[in-house]
Enzyme design. Structure first.
Site, PDB file in Angstrom:
ATOM      1  N   LYS A  44      -8.895  -3.914  13.794  1.00 42.33           N
ATOM      2  CA  LYS A  44      -9.037  -2.964  12.713  1.00 42.33           C
ATOM      3  C   LYS A  44      -8.945  -1.511  13.162  1.00 42.33           C
ATOM      4  O   LYS A  44      -8.557  -0.633  12.402  1.00 42.33           O
ATOM      5  CB  LYS A  44     -10.413  -3.175  12.045  1.00 42.33           C
ATOM      6  CG  LYS A  44     -10.620  -4.542  11.480  1.00 42.33           C
ATOM      7  CD  LYS A  44     -12.067  -4.646  10.942  1.00 42.33           C
ATOM      8  CE  LYS A  44     -12.401  -6.085  10.661  1.00 42.33           C
ATOM      9  NZ  LYS A  44     -13.845  -6.226  10.363  1.00 42.33           N
ATOM     10  N   GLY A  45      -9.365  -1.233  14.380  1.00 41.32           N
ATOM     11  CA  GLY A  45      -9.586   0.150  14.798  1.00 41.32           C
ATOM     12  C   GLY A  45      -8.412   1.098  14.632  1.00 41.32           C
ATOM     13  O   GLY A  45      -8.601   2.291  14.447  1.00 41.32           O
ATOM     14  N   GLU A 100      -2.647   1.896  18.707  1.00 41.80           N
ATOM     15  CA  GLU A 100      -4.042   1.511  18.957  1.00 41.80           C
ATOM     16  C   GLU A 100      -4.949   2.724  18.854  1.00 41.80           C
ATOM     17  O   GLU A 100      -4.540   3.836  19.164  1.00 41.80           O
ATOM     18  CB  GLU A 100      -4.177   0.965  20.387  1.00 41.80           C
ATOM     19  CG  GLU A 100      -4.202  -0.532  20.501  1.00 41.80           C
ATOM     20  CD  GLU A 100      -5.503  -1.158  20.025  1.00 41.80           C
ATOM     21  OE1 GLU A 100      -6.215  -0.546  19.203  1.00 41.80           O
ATOM     22  OE2 GLU A 100      -5.789  -2.279  20.464  1.00 41.80           O
ATOM     23  N   ASP A 101      -6.184   2.482  18.486  1.00 39.75           N
ATOM     24  CA  ASP A 101      -7.161   3.570  18.524  1.00 39.75           C
ATOM     25  C   ASP A 101      -7.553   3.901  19.956  1.00 39.75           C
ATOM     26  O   ASP A 101      -7.630   5.063  20.334  1.00 39.75           O
ATOM     27  CB  ASP A 101      -8.405   3.209  17.680  1.00 39.75           C
ATOM     28  CG  ASP A 101      -8.980   1.836  18.036  1.00 39.75           C
ATOM     29  OD1 ASP A 101      -8.296   1.056  18.720  1.00 39.75           O
ATOM     30  OD2 ASP A 101     -10.113   1.547  17.620  1.00 39.75           O
ATOM     31  N   ASP A 104      -9.008   0.534  26.721  1.00 36.40           N
ATOM     32  CA  ASP A 104     -10.195   0.505  27.568  1.00 36.40           C
ATOM     33  C   ASP A 104      -9.823  -0.308  28.814  1.00 36.40           C
ATOM     34  O   ASP A 104      -9.248   0.215  29.763  1.00 36.40           O
ATOM     35  CB  ASP A 104     -11.282  -0.130  26.714  1.00 36.40           C
ATOM     36  CG  ASP A 104     -12.657  -0.071  27.287  1.00 36.40           C
ATOM     37  OD1 ASP A 104     -13.541   0.502  26.645  1.00 36.40           O
ATOM     38  OD2 ASP A 104     -12.865  -0.638  28.369  1.00 36.40           O
ATOM     39  N   LYS A 132      -9.507   5.397  28.093  1.00 37.40           N
ATOM     40  CA  LYS A 132     -10.598   5.519  29.065  1.00 37.40           C
ATOM     41  C   LYS A 132     -10.056   5.018  30.402  1.00 37.40           C
ATOM     42  O   LYS A 132     -10.196   3.823  30.726  1.00 37.40           O
ATOM     43  CB  LYS A 132     -11.776   4.622  28.669  1.00 37.40           C
ATOM     44  CG  LYS A 132     -12.626   5.140  27.546  1.00 37.40           C
ATOM     45  CD  LYS A 132     -13.795   4.167  27.367  1.00 37.40           C
ATOM     46  CE  LYS A 132     -14.641   4.515  26.190  1.00 37.40           C
ATOM     47  NZ  LYS A 132     -15.662   3.471  25.929  1.00 37.40           N
ATOM     48  N   PHE A 153     -19.468   5.364  24.723  1.00 39.11           N
ATOM     49  CA  PHE A 153     -19.231   4.500  23.570  1.00 39.11           C
ATOM     50  C   PHE A 153     -18.888   5.397  22.388  1.00 39.11           C
ATOM     51  O   PHE A 153     -19.728   6.146  21.909  1.00 39.11           O
ATOM     52  CB  PHE A 153     -20.461   3.651  23.263  1.00 39.11           C
ATOM     53  CG  PHE A 153     -20.148   2.516  22.340  1.00 39.11           C
ATOM     54  CD1 PHE A 153     -19.937   2.725  20.987  1.00 39.11           C
ATOM     55  CD2 PHE A 153     -20.029   1.227  22.837  1.00 39.11           C
ATOM     56  CE1 PHE A 153     -19.621   1.681  20.132  1.00 39.11           C
ATOM     57  CE2 PHE A 153     -19.716   0.169  21.992  1.00 39.11           C
ATOM     58  CZ  PHE A 153     -19.511   0.405  20.631  1.00 39.11           C
ATOM     59  N   VAL A 154     -17.634   5.314  21.935  1.00 37.92           N
ATOM     60  CA  VAL A 154     -17.216   6.213  20.857  1.00 37.92           C
ATOM     61  C   VAL A 154     -17.049   5.456  19.535  1.00 37.92           C
ATOM     62  O   VAL A 154     -16.666   4.286  19.515  1.00 37.92           O
ATOM     63  CB  VAL A 154     -15.898   6.963  21.202  1.00 37.92           C
ATOM     64  CG1 VAL A 154     -16.155   8.055  22.216  1.00 37.92           C
ATOM     65  CG2 VAL A 154     -14.810   6.016  21.671  1.00 37.92           C
ATOM     66  N   ASP A 160     -15.661   1.399  15.494  1.00 33.61           N
ATOM     67  CA  ASP A 160     -16.953   0.955  14.966  1.00 33.61           C
ATOM     68  C   ASP A 160     -17.990   0.707  16.041  1.00 33.61           C
ATOM     69  O   ASP A 160     -17.674   0.552  17.225  1.00 33.61           O
ATOM     70  CB  ASP A 160     -16.755  -0.367  14.213  1.00 33.61           C
ATOM     71  CG  ASP A 160     -16.489  -1.537  15.169  1.00 33.61           C
ATOM     72  OD1 ASP A 160     -15.600  -1.397  16.042  1.00 33.61           O
ATOM     73  OD2 ASP A 160     -17.171  -2.566  15.058  1.00 33.61           O
ATOM     74  N   ARG A 166     -16.973   3.415  11.027  1.00 31.96           N
ATOM     75  CA  ARG A 166     -15.518   3.611  11.139  1.00 31.96           C
ATOM     76  C   ARG A 166     -15.033   4.814  10.327  1.00 31.96           C
ATOM     77  O   ARG A 166     -13.995   5.385  10.617  1.00 31.96           O
ATOM     78  CB  ARG A 166     -14.776   2.367  10.626  1.00 31.96           C
ATOM     79  CG  ARG A 166     -14.936   1.134  11.494  1.00 31.96           C
ATOM     80  CD  ARG A 166     -13.947   0.056  11.061  1.00 31.96           C
ATOM     81  NE  ARG A 166     -14.257  -1.255  11.589  1.00 31.96           N
ATOM     82  CZ  ARG A 166     -13.837  -1.715  12.770  1.00 31.96           C
ATOM     83  NH1 ARG A 166     -13.087  -0.967  13.546  1.00 31.96           N
ATOM     84  NH2 ARG A 166     -14.156  -2.932  13.173  1.00 31.96           N
TER      85      ARG A 166
HETATM   86  C1  PRP Z   1     -11.020  -2.392  20.370  1.00 36.48           C
HETATM   87  C2  PRP Z   1      -9.815  -1.482  20.203  1.00 36.48           C
HETATM   88  C3  PRP Z   1      -8.760  -2.178  20.987  1.00 36.48           C
HETATM   89  C4  PRP Z   1      -9.519  -2.844  22.103  1.00 36.48           C
HETATM   90  C5  PRP Z   1      -9.345  -2.042  23.372  1.00 36.48           C
HETATM   91  O1  PRP Z   1     -10.932  -3.431  19.440  1.00 36.48           O
HETATM   92  O2  PRP Z   1      -9.450  -1.324  18.860  1.00 36.48           O
HETATM   93  O3  PRP Z   1      -8.085  -3.154  20.207  1.00 36.48           O
HETATM   94  O4  PRP Z   1     -10.891  -2.865  21.700  1.00 36.48           O
HETATM   95  O5  PRP Z   1     -10.038  -2.592  24.428  1.00 36.48           O
HETATM   96  P1  PRP Z   1      -9.360  -3.200  25.738  1.00 36.48           P
HETATM   97  O6  PRP Z   1      -8.384  -2.188  26.257  1.00 36.48           O
HETATM   98  O7  PRP Z   1     -10.538  -3.399  26.664  1.00 36.48           O
HETATM   99  O8  PRP Z   1      -8.728  -4.506  25.378  1.00 36.48           O
HETATM  100  P2  PRP Z   1     -12.166  -4.366  18.995  1.00 36.48           P
HETATM  101  O9  PRP Z   1     -12.114  -5.667  19.718  1.00 36.48           O
HETATM  102  O10 PRP Z   1     -13.434  -3.568  19.091  1.00 36.48           O
HETATM  103  O11 PRP Z   1     -11.825  -4.680  17.479  1.00 36.48           O
HETATM  104  P3  PRP Z   1     -11.670  -3.686  16.228  1.00 36.48           P
HETATM  105  O12 PRP Z   1     -10.457  -2.813  16.487  1.00 36.48           O
HETATM  106  O13 PRP Z   1     -11.466  -4.626  15.095  1.00 36.48           O
HETATM  107  O14 PRP Z   1     -12.926  -2.877  16.099  1.00 36.48           O
END
Ligand code: PRP
Length: 180
Positions: A44-45, A100-101, A104, A132, A153-154, A160, A166
């Site tokens: 979703k992000g 992507e948002d 990580d 990051k 943690f953002v 979220d 969000r």
């Molecule tokens: C978050 C973000 C990326 C992912 C990045 O998604 O939106 O998709 O984590 O992390 P990584 O580089 O360690 O893989 P999340 O699983 O929190 O789901 P969401 O977008 O639905 O909140």
């Protein structure tokens, strides 16, 4: 808990976000002019960033979404990427830009890039509003990065904590006491 009780500080303001997106949109429009582009938002992000980015592009694009989750309601990646919703577009032969948002560990984006290449996408590039670098486990190139940020943690601007926050307009740092 009320929003203002959860947020420690504003890391990137709404205005800074929009300014940076304008720069990225200009670069992306230039790179893909007359080439055709399928923009794939990662739910979703990534939805808020995608919505702002495509409105600032000066080229026409197709838009599709995937939904993945690796964090669930926690704060650490499970290391396993669940594809909750697939593309409805055939990405074969297409130039794909994954939106992507945040990147990580890199696990999610690496998984998606491999998936689209296996389906014979012509090119697959990535844009992430936030990165990051200190948390990276997989070295994956991100062509268009909005901001490199420290390991905080953002939340907000699509991101979220346990499915909340969000809708904040700024990217904010979550208070440690909320998740520890
Ligand atoms: C978050 C973000 C990326 C992912 C990045 O998604 O939106 O998709 O984590 O992390 P990584 O580089 O360690 O893989 P999340 O699983 O929190 O789901 P969401 O977008 O639905 O909140």
């Amino acid at each position: 808990m009320k929003t203002h009780d959860c947020v420690q500080s504003v890391l990137i303001s709404a205005q800074e976000i929009q300014q940076r997106i304008a720069e990225l949109a200009q670069q992306i429009s230039q790179d893909y002019r007359n080439k055709g582009l399928l923009v794939v938002g990662v739910l979703k992000g990534g939805w808020m960033y995608l919505a702002d980015l495509v409105r600032q592009l000066s080229i026409d694009v197709e838009v599709d979404f995937v939904s993945v989750s690796s964090y669930g309601r926690g704060t650490k990646s499970s290391g396993k990427v669940n594809l909750l919703r697939d593309l409805t577009t055939d990405c074969g032969g297409r130039n794909v830009l994954i939106v992507e948002d945040i990147i990580d560990s890199g696990i999610t984006l690496s998984h998606l890039k491999d998936l689209f290449l296996k389906r014979y996408a012509n090119t697959v590039e990535i844009t992430a509003l936030l990165s990051k670098p200190s948390r990276r486990k997989i070295d994956i190139p991100v062509k268009y990065v909005g901001f490199e940020i420290p390991d905080e943690f953002v939340v907000g601007y699509g991101m979220d904590y346990a499915e909340n926050l969000r809708g904040l307009q700024d990217v904010c740092v979550l208070k440690r006491e909320v998740y520890e």
